[in-house]
Design an enzyme around this catalytic site. Structure first.
Site, PDB file in Angstrom:
ATOM      1  CD  GLU A 106      -7.558   1.722   4.951  1.00 33.11           C
ATOM      2  OE1 GLU A 106      -6.981   1.599   3.852  1.00 33.11           O
ATOM      3  OE2 GLU A 106      -7.562   0.849   5.834  1.00 33.11           O
ATOM      4  CD  GLU A 137      -2.663  -1.373   2.523  1.00 29.47           C
ATOM      5  OE1 GLU A 137      -3.543  -2.234   2.536  1.00 29.47           O
ATOM      6  OE2 GLU A 137      -2.407  -0.641   3.501  1.00 29.47           O
ATOM      7  CG  HIS A 178      -3.296   1.073   6.468  1.00 29.49           C
ATOM      8  ND1 HIS A 178      -2.944  -0.241   6.406  1.00 29.49           N
ATOM      9  CD2 HIS A 178      -3.014   1.484   7.726  1.00 29.49           C
ATOM     10  CE1 HIS A 178      -2.478  -0.628   7.583  1.00 29.49           C
ATOM     11  NE2 HIS A 178      -2.511   0.407   8.395  1.00 29.49           N
TER      12      HIS A 178
HETATM   13 ZN   LIG Z   1      -3.587  -1.588   4.971  1.00 28.14          ZN
END
Ligand SMILES: [Zn+2]
Length: 784
Positions: free
Chosen positions: A517, A353, A446
Site C-alpha cells: 500500500e 489507486e 495498491h
Molecule cells: Zn486497493
C-alpha cells in the site's frame, strides 16, 4: 486409362467432400504472433472520451511544496436532516452547471447501453426508477445557460468521474461524484477539470458524496492539481495545491440502505487560480490512465535494449473490451533458466489507486534497465507482471470496481470467467506458473486513502509470532526510505479472505505474498511525488536482489554469502512484541456493492419464454396473497423468483436465452419495477439482511452463470467464427484447399491453405509460408 482417371477423380471428390466438411468444422484459426511488439493505443470506454494532455513528461521537475496554506476545519453534519442527494438535486436543478452525460451525443448509441448508463447512480435509480435512463428525466434536464465568464467543468476524459456540478453561490460550487459503474457508491476517487476562472479568483469546491468516514484530507493532504497554463509557462506538472481543506460528515444521507440513515462525507477545498484562460485539473492523486500504461509499454518495447528482456501477452479481454496484459521479464539467455525463481507483481485491481501503477512502472523500468542489479535479477528470476488488472475501471473513472460492479480484489476465491475475466485468468496463469517453478514473491500494488507512508499487508497465522512471512517486508522497509515497517500487519482477516493476497498464500503456499500500500498522501506530512512512487518500485527490486540467492552459486554449491533471511529473522526476534492492529483498513467490504443476486438481475436478458412468463404471472398472483412474516419463507419466495428469472439447468426445458435467437447483445438492465417488487416482499427485514442471506446461498446464481457462460461462448463462437471461403485448386500433383477467413479483426486477412501433395515435389511447389501453415495444421484435429 481414361476410366481409371475418372475413378480416381471420383474417389478424390469423395475425399474432397470429407476435407470440405472437416474444414468447415474447424475451430477459428489461432491468431498469428504479433508482427510488431508495440500495439496501437486502443482504449474502449462506455462513452466517448476526450484526450487528456500529456501529463508528466519528466518526473523530476515537480513543484516543491512551498506555501502550505492548509488548515483543517472540523465540521459536523448540519443537524439531523434526512435529505438525500436526490432531494438536493431536485431543489437545485436551476443551479446545475454541469452534467457529465449532457455533453455527449448519446442519440447515436444503441439501447443496449442502458446496461451501463442505467445504473451509473443506482441509488438515484432506486428512488426514482426512471430518472436515470437515457432520454428520460435526468438526461433531458436542460442546463442553465452558462455565462461566458462563468467557470466550466469537464470530466469526459479517461478516469474522469465528476457526475454533476451546481453553482451554490458566487465562487462556491457543489459537486457530485459519479458512482462506480453498476454500484451504489464507492465514491472516493475524483478527477475533473475547470476552465474559465480568472487569475486570482478563489473558488470553493464541495464534493458532496464521499463514502469513507475518514480521510487524509484532514491530516494535510491536498488535492493533486495540474494547470495547463502553468505547465506552459513554468513547466510545472502535477502538484499538490488547494487550501482550507476539510473532510467531514455531509448533511446528506446515503440512499442505500436508507433505513440505516448513514451519511455521506464531504470534502471541501479552496483553490486560487493563477492564470486567465487556464484549464486546471483536480484529482485525488496523480492520475495514471490506461493510455499512460500502453504508451509506457510501447516506449519500453520500442527500445532495442529493453525489449530484449521483455515480452507481452494478452491475458484476456475485459467486459468493456479492453485488453488485460501479462508481461514477462527475464534474461533471454537460456543458461540455468530452470533454476530461476518466479516473481509476480499485480497492480490496479482498484482503479482509483493510481499509486500502484507508478510503483509498477518503477519496477518495469528498473527490471528492463541495464544496471548490474537488474541483470542479476533477470538471471535469477522470471518476472510475471500484471500491470493493470482492471482497465475498464480505470478508463471509466471508477474507484474500486470493474464494470460489473464488484471489487476484483474480493473475487479471488472463485472468480467468474465472464464477469471477472482478469482475475480468473490471472489466477489460472499464476497457478500454472507455480507448477512450472517456485514462486518466491507475489506483490499486489495498491494505494491507501487513510494511512500515511507505504507498508504491506502480509499473511500469517499468528500476529504475535515473528515468522518467515515478515522477512521480506522488513528487508524492503530497510532499503526503502518511503516504507514504514511498524505500519505493516500480518494477519488473515476474515473480511479479506477473498483477496489476491490471502487466496494465493493459501492455495500456493507462498510465504511472501503482500499487498503493498502506498499512501495517497505521503509520510510525515510531506506529500509523495510521482518519483517517490517510482522509487518504491525500484526499492522492491533492490530488496529482492539482496535475498534471491544466485542460482549459479546454488548450482555450483558455493553459497558462501551471509544469509540475509537469517539476519532478518534474528532482527525480528529482537523487536518488541506488538499486536498488529490495522485501524485504518482501507478495504472493508463495501455495502455499495450490489449483491450477487442483484448482479444476476442486472445482467439478465430481457427475453422470457412463455413458460417463464406464465410462472411470473403466477408469481404476481401469489404476491397478492398475504405473505407470512417468517423471513425464511420470504427468502424462499425470492429464491423462487430468481430461479425463474435466472434460467438454470433445472428448468428442464431449453434455457430461454438459447431458444430465442439473440438479435443483439443480450445483457440488459432489468426493468426497475421488478427490483422494487422483489423488495416489497421482504417485509419487515431491513433490505441488507435479506440480501446477505440470499447471497450466501448462491447455488442458483452459479447455475445461472453457467448458463450465461455457455450462451456467451456460443455467441462468441458465432461472432468470432470467420466466414470461411474455401477454394480448391488442383494441379498435377497438388490439390490445394485455401481457406480465407474474413471476419475477425485480429485475423489481418489470414489465409490458410492445406495442400495434399504427392511426396517429393513438396519443396518445389509450396512456398515457405505455406509450409508453415501446413505445420500449423499438422498438430490440429484436422490432420490427426
Ligand atoms: Zn486497493
Amino acid at each position: 486409362m481414361n476410366s481409371n482417371n475418372n475413378n480416381n477423380n471420383d474417389s478424390s471428390s469423395e475425399d474432397d467432400m470429407q476435407v470440405y466438411e472437416t474444414l468447415t468444422k474447424l475451430p477459428p484459426a489461432n491468431d498469428l504472433l504479433p508482427r510488431k511488439l508495440t500495439i496501437d493505443i486502443d482504449v474502449k470506454s462506455l462513452y466517448p472520451l476526450k484526450a487528456l494532455p500529456q501529463f508528466c513528461k519528466n518526473y523530476v521537475s515537480f513543484l516543491e511544496e512551498s506555501t502550505h496554506r492548509h488548515c483543517a476545519i472540523q465540521e459536523t453534519a448540519a443537524g439531523d436532516e434526512n435529505r438525500t442527494l436526490l432531494d438536493y438535486y431536485d431543489e437545485n436543478k436551476q443551479n446545475l452547471v454541469y452534467k457529465r452525460f449532457d455533453q455527449l451525443d448519446l442519440g447515436k448509441r444503441t439501447t443496449n447501453d442502458r446496461t451501463y448508463f442505467a445504473t451509473l447512480i443506482a441509488n438515484f435509480k432506486r428512488a426514482q426508477p426512471k430518472v436515470f435512463f437515457r432520454g428520460e428525466a435526468l438526461f433531458d434536464q436542460k442546463l442553465t445557460s452558462c455565462a461566458s465568464d462563468q467557470i466550466q467543468f469537464d470530466s469526459n476524459f479517461e478516469s474522469g468521474n465528476l457526475f454533476c456540478a451546481f453553482k451554490k453561490s458566487e465562487n462556491v460550487y457543489d459537486l457530485i461524484i459519479q458512482n462506480d459503474i453498476n454500484t451504489r457508491g464507492n465514491t472516493q476517487w475524483f478527477f475533473f477539470s475547470v476552465t474559465g476562472a480568472k487569475a486570482g479568483q478563489t473558488i470553493q469546491f464541495n464534493l458532496l458524496n464521499h463514502l469513507k468516514s475518514g480521510s487524509l484530507f484532514n491530516e494535510g493532504l491536498q488535492p493533486a492539481v495540474y494547470s495547463l497554463k502553468d505547465n506552459q509557462i513554468n513547466g510545472s506538472e502535477w502538484c499538490r495545491d488547494g487550501f482550507n481543506i476539510s473532510y467531514f460528515k455531509s448533511p446528506f444521507m446515503k440512499e442505500y440502505p436508507l433505513s440505516l440513515k448513514r451519511k455521506y462525507y464531504q470534502l471541501r477545498f479552496h483553490y486560487t487560480f493563477k492564470h486567465n484562460d487556464d484549464k486546471v485539473y483536480f484529482a485525488h492523486s496523480y492520475p495514471y490512465t490506461y493510455t499512460n500504461l500502453l504508451e509506457f509499454l510501447n516506449t519500453q518495447l520500442d527500445d532495442q535494449e529493453r525489449n530484449q528482456h521483455l515480452s507481452r501477452k494478452v491475458l484476456c479481454t475485459t467486459l468493456g473490451g479492453n485488453t488485460c496484459e501479462v508481461l514477462t521479464i527475464t534474461s533471454n539467455s537460456l543458461q540455468r533458466r530452470a533454476y530461476r525463481k518466479g516473481v509476480v507483481f499485480l497492480a490496479r485491481q482498484h482503479p482509483g489507486e493510481p499509486q500502484g501503477s507508478y510503483v509498477m512502472q518503477g519496477i518495469i523500468d528498473f527490471l528492463t534497465s541495464n544496471t548490474p542489479q537488474a541483470e542479476y535479477l533477470r538471471q535469477n528470476c522470471i518476472f510475471k507482471l500484471f500491470p493493470m488488472m482492471n482497465p475498464d475501471g480505470v478508463v471509466n473513472g471508477n474507484y474500486r470496481c470493474g464494470l460489473e460492479g464488484s471489487d476484483l480484489n474480493r473475487r479471488w476465491k472463485k472468480p467468474n470467467k465472464y464477469l471477472h475475466p482478469s482475475v480468473y485468468y490471472a489466477k489460472k496463469y499464476v497457478k500454472g506458473f507455480s507448477k512450472e517453478r517456485q514462486i518466491i514473491l507475489v506483490i499486489d500494488l495498491h494505494g491507501h486513502s487513510r494511512k500515511q507512508s507505504s507498508f504491506v499487508y502480509g499473511c500469517a497465522y499468528s500476529s504475535q509470532v515473528k515468522t518467515i512471512e515478515r522477512v521480506f517486508a522488513l528487508l524492503m522497509a530497510k532499503l526503502n526510505p518511503f516504507m514504514d515497517y511498524p505500519s505493516c500487519t500480518f494477519r488473515i482477516e476474515n473480511a479479506k479472505d477473498k483477496t489476491a493476497r490471502i487466496q494465493l498464500w493459501r492455495e500456493l503456499k507462498i510465504n511472501w505474498v503482500y499487498t503493498y500500500e502506498c499512501s495517497f498522501y505521503g509520510q510525515q506530512k510531506k506529500h509523495y511525488q510521482i518519483k517517490d512512487y517510482l522509487n518504491c518500485g525500484v526499492s522492491i527490486c533492490n530488496a529482492l536482489s539482496q535475498i534471491v540467492k544466485d542460482t549459479s552459486k546454488e548450482f555450483t554449491n558455493q553459497a558462501n554469502v551471509p544469509d540475509i533471511q537469517q539476519q532478518m529473522l534474528e532482527e525480528l526476534g529482537k523487536m518488541p512484541q506488538t499486536d498488529d492492529q490495522d485501524n485504518g483498513s482501507d478495504s472493508s467490504q463495501s455495502e455499495a456493492e450490489l449483491s450477487d443476486d442483484e448482479l444476476v438481475q442486472l445482467f439478465q436478458p430481457k427475453t422470457y419464454s412463455t413458460k417463464q412468463k406464465n410462472f411470473l404471472k403466477q408469481q404476481e398472483f401469489n404476491k397478492k396473497k398475504p405473505q407470512p412474516v417468517n423471513p425464511k419463507s420470504t427468502i424462499n419466495t425470492q429464491k423462487a423468483s430468481i430461479l425463474q428469472e435466472s434460467p438454470s439447468k433445472n428448468s428442464d426445458q431449453k434455457p430461454p436465452m438459447s431458444s430465442q435467437k439473440p438479435k443483439n447483445t443480450l445483457y440488459r438492465i432489468q426493468a426497475p419495477q421488478r427490483l422494487r417488487q422483489v423488495e416489497q416482499t421482504k417485509l419487515p427485514d431491513p433490505p441488507l439482511m435479506v440480501d446477505k442471506s440470499v447471497q450466501t446461498d448462491d447455488w442458483m446464481y452459479r447455475q445461472w452463470l453457467i448458463q450465461m457462460g455457455k450462451m456467451k461462448k456460443q455467441q462468441e463462437f458465432q461472432s468470432f467464427t470467420p466466414t470461411r471461403n474455401i477454394y480448391k485448386s488442383s494441379s498435377q500433383s497438388v490439390t490445394r484447399f485455401i481457406v480465407k477467413n474474413s471476419s475477425t479483426k485480429n485475423d489481418r486477412g489470414r489465409v490458410d491453405s492445406i495442400s495434399l501433395v504427392t511426396s517429393g515435389l513438396q519443396n518445389k511447389l509450396i512456398s515457405s509460408s505455406q509450409q508453415r501453415q501446413m505445420m500449423r495444421y499438422s498438430g490440429s484435429n484436422f490432420m490427426s
